[in-house]
Each structure stands twice: as structure tokens, then as C-alpha cells.
Design a protein around this motif. Structure first.
Motif, PDB file in Angstrom:
ATOM      1  N   MET A   1       0.838  -1.201   0.000  1.00  0.00           N
ATOM      2  CA  MET A   1       0.000   0.000   0.000  1.00  0.00           C
ATOM      3  C   MET A   1       0.869   1.246   0.000  1.00  0.00           C
ATOM      4  O   MET A   1       1.936   1.283   0.623  1.00  0.00           O
ATOM      5  CB  MET A   1      -0.910   0.009   1.224  1.00  0.00           C
ATOM      6  CG  MET A   1      -1.827  -1.199   1.334  1.00  0.00           C
ATOM      7  SD  MET A   1      -2.932  -1.359  -0.090  1.00  0.00           S
ATOM      8  CE  MET A   1      -3.940   0.123   0.105  1.00  0.00           C
ATOM      9  N   GLY A   2       0.389   2.261  -0.688  1.00  0.00           N
ATOM     10  CA  GLY A   2       1.131   3.508  -0.744  1.00  0.00           C
ATOM     11  C   GLY A   2       0.215   4.708  -0.586  1.00  0.00           C
ATOM     12  O   GLY A   2      -0.996   4.616  -0.815  1.00  0.00           O
TER      13      GLY A   2
ATOM     14  N   ALA B   1       4.431   7.898   1.306  1.00  0.00           N
ATOM     15  CA  ALA B   1       4.841   6.765   2.140  1.00  0.00           C
ATOM     16  C   ALA B   1       4.288   5.471   1.566  1.00  0.00           C
ATOM     17  O   ALA B   1       3.305   5.475   0.840  1.00  0.00           O
ATOM     18  CB  ALA B   1       4.349   6.950   3.572  1.00  0.00           C
ATOM     19  N   GLY B   2       4.949   4.366   1.902  1.00  0.00           N
ATOM     20  CA  GLY B   2       4.486   3.062   1.450  1.00  0.00           C
ATOM     21  C   GLY B   2       4.793   1.998   2.487  1.00  0.00           C
ATOM     22  O   GLY B   2       5.684   2.161   3.319  1.00  0.00           O
ATOM     23  N   ILE B   3       4.034   0.912   2.426  1.00  0.00           N
ATOM     24  CA  ILE B   3       4.196  -0.164   3.405  1.00  0.00           C
ATOM     25  C   ILE B   3       3.944  -1.491   2.707  1.00  0.00           C
ATOM     26  O   ILE B   3       3.017  -1.639   1.922  1.00  0.00           O
ATOM     27  CB  ILE B   3       3.239   0.047   4.605  1.00  0.00           C
ATOM     28  CG1 ILE B   3       3.497  -0.968   5.708  1.00  0.00           C
ATOM     29  CG2 ILE B   3       1.778   0.037   4.167  1.00  0.00           C
ATOM     30  CD1 ILE B   3       2.776  -0.637   7.014  1.00  0.00           C
TER      31      ILE B   3
ATOM     32  N   GLY C   1       6.679  -5.005   7.090  1.00  0.00           N
ATOM     33  CA  GLY C   1       8.104  -5.178   7.292  1.00  0.00           C
ATOM     34  C   GLY C   1       8.968  -4.201   6.522  1.00  0.00           C
ATOM     35  O   GLY C   1      10.102  -3.927   6.905  1.00  0.00           O
ATOM     36  N   HIS C   2       8.435  -3.698   5.433  1.00  0.00           N
ATOM     37  CA  HIS C   2       9.130  -2.687   4.646  1.00  0.00           C
ATOM     38  C   HIS C   2       8.289  -1.427   4.659  1.00  0.00           C
ATOM     39  O   HIS C   2       7.102  -1.463   4.339  1.00  0.00           O
ATOM     40  CB  HIS C   2       9.331  -3.144   3.209  1.00  0.00           C
ATOM     41  CG  HIS C   2      10.256  -4.300   3.063  1.00  0.00           C
ATOM     42  ND1 HIS C   2      11.619  -4.151   2.949  1.00  0.00           N
ATOM     43  CD2 HIS C   2      10.016  -5.628   3.029  1.00  0.00           C
ATOM     44  CE1 HIS C   2      12.180  -5.348   2.835  1.00  0.00           C
ATOM     45  NE2 HIS C   2      11.229  -6.262   2.887  1.00  0.00           N
TER      46      HIS C   2
ATOM     47  N   ILE D   1       3.193   5.354   8.713  1.00  0.00           N
ATOM     48  CA  ILE D   1       2.269   4.550   7.923  1.00  0.00           C
ATOM     49  C   ILE D   1       2.064   3.228   8.632  1.00  0.00           C
ATOM     50  O   ILE D   1       2.998   2.684   9.228  1.00  0.00           O
ATOM     51  CB  ILE D   1       2.791   4.362   6.479  1.00  0.00           C
ATOM     52  CG1 ILE D   1       1.727   3.698   5.608  1.00  0.00           C
ATOM     53  CG2 ILE D   1       4.109   3.590   6.465  1.00  0.00           C
ATOM     54  CD1 ILE D   1       2.095   3.687   4.115  1.00  0.00           C
ATOM     55  N   SER D   2       0.856   2.726   8.578  1.00  0.00           N
ATOM     56  CA  SER D   2       0.555   1.450   9.211  1.00  0.00           C
ATOM     57  C   SER D   2      -0.584   0.783   8.456  1.00  0.00           C
ATOM     58  O   SER D   2      -1.181   1.384   7.557  1.00  0.00           O
ATOM     59  CB  SER D   2       0.185   1.643  10.688  1.00  0.00           C
ATOM     60  OG  SER D   2      -0.971   2.463  10.817  1.00  0.00           O
ATOM     61  N   ARG D   3      -0.866  -0.449   8.838  1.00  0.00           N
ATOM     62  CA  ARG D   3      -1.967  -1.171   8.208  1.00  0.00           C
ATOM     63  C   ARG D   3      -2.533  -2.181   9.186  1.00  0.00           C
ATOM     64  O   ARG D   3      -1.832  -2.660  10.085  1.00  0.00           O
ATOM     65  CB  ARG D   3      -1.490  -1.876   6.932  1.00  0.00           C
ATOM     66  CG  ARG D   3      -0.444  -2.954   7.163  1.00  0.00           C
ATOM     67  CD  ARG D   3       0.138  -3.417   5.829  1.00  0.00           C
ATOM     68  NE  ARG D   3      -0.891  -4.051   5.000  1.00  0.00           N
ATOM     69  CZ  ARG D   3      -0.794  -4.167   3.673  1.00  0.00           C
ATOM     70  NH1 ARG D   3       0.273  -3.684   3.042  1.00  0.00           N
ATOM     71  NH2 ARG D   3      -1.760  -4.769   2.983  1.00  0.00           N
TER      72      ARG D   3
END
Length: 127
Positions: A34-35, A49-51, A56-57, A70-72
Motif C-alpha cells: 500500500m502507498g 509513504a508506502g508499506i 516489514g518494509h 504509515i501502518s496497516r
């Protein structure tokens, strides 16, 4: 059909905070990177930002790395962008994006690395 819906934008004073959410459907969310991107009037869309799928990245633009997180939550199919110490230059439409791949290096910055997009949410920071 992938659908991404952003929420949480609004008007805030400089120095304030906002938390954006991106609710995803029509995809196996836990398998997607996701970005967050933003676009100010008259400017190109830029990476924020991206995840990766498991968090983990994480990758941030220079302007975001010291102020945004950023989180999810894969159980809720939702990604978040917590924005602190907002500045007037942060004023833009913020877009959520998704890709089943994991961008590498500078590819994080390219909108073309992401396949699906939300409709955007306006963030306005007053001075």
C-alpha cells in the motif's frame, strides 16, 4: 474489482495532526503493498509513504519521514497515514494506492508502480 476509499482529510492548522484511512475491498489486502501519494494544485503527484504487505518494509519521502507514520491492519483491510506537525506545504489531495508487487528502491516514488487508486481526500493546512 479493487476499490480503495480514503477518509480522514480536512482542514487543520499548521502544527496539527490528521490520520488518513484507506479502506480496501475487492482484493486480498494482506498480499498487497500500500502507498500514499499526494498532489497539490499545479504539481505532479508525489510519493509520501508506502508499506509492504506485512509492514516489514516501510518507505517515506524525505518530507514525510520525520513527521508521518504509515501502518496497516490486515484484519480490517485498512491502511493508515498518521500525519503530525503538518505544514501549509502539506496541503494537497492525498491518494491511497495498491500493488500486488513490492517496489524496489526508487520505484516506490513512481505512481506507475501502483495499479489501483482511490479517489483522494483533501488535506488543507492553514498557516
Amino acid at each position: 474489482q479493487v476499490q480503495l476509499v480514503e477518509s480522514g482529510g480536512g482542514l487543520v492548522q499548521a502544527g496539527g495532526s490528521l490520520r488518513l484511512s484507506c479502506a480496501a475491498s475487492g482484493l486480498t489486502f494482506s498480499r498487497y503493498t500500500m502507498g500514499w501519494f499526494r498532489q497539490a494544485p499545479g504539481k505532479e503527484r508525489e510519493f509520501v509513504a508506502g508499506i509492504s504487505w506485512n509492514g516489514g518494509h516501510q518507505y517515506f519521502s524525505d518530507s514525510a519521514k520525520d513527521r508521518f507514520t504509515i501502518s496497516r491492519d490486515n484484519a480490517k483491510n485498512t491502511a493508515y497515514l498518521q500525519m503530525n506537525s503538518l505544514e501549509p506545504d502539506d496541503t494537497a489531495v492525498y491518494y491511497c494506492a495498491a500493488t500486488p508487487t513490492l517496489p524496489y528502491g526508487s520505484r516506490w516514488y513512481s505512481p506507475s508502480s501502483f495499479d489501483s487508486w482511490g479517489q483522494g481526500t483533501q488535506v488543507t493546512v492553514s498557516s
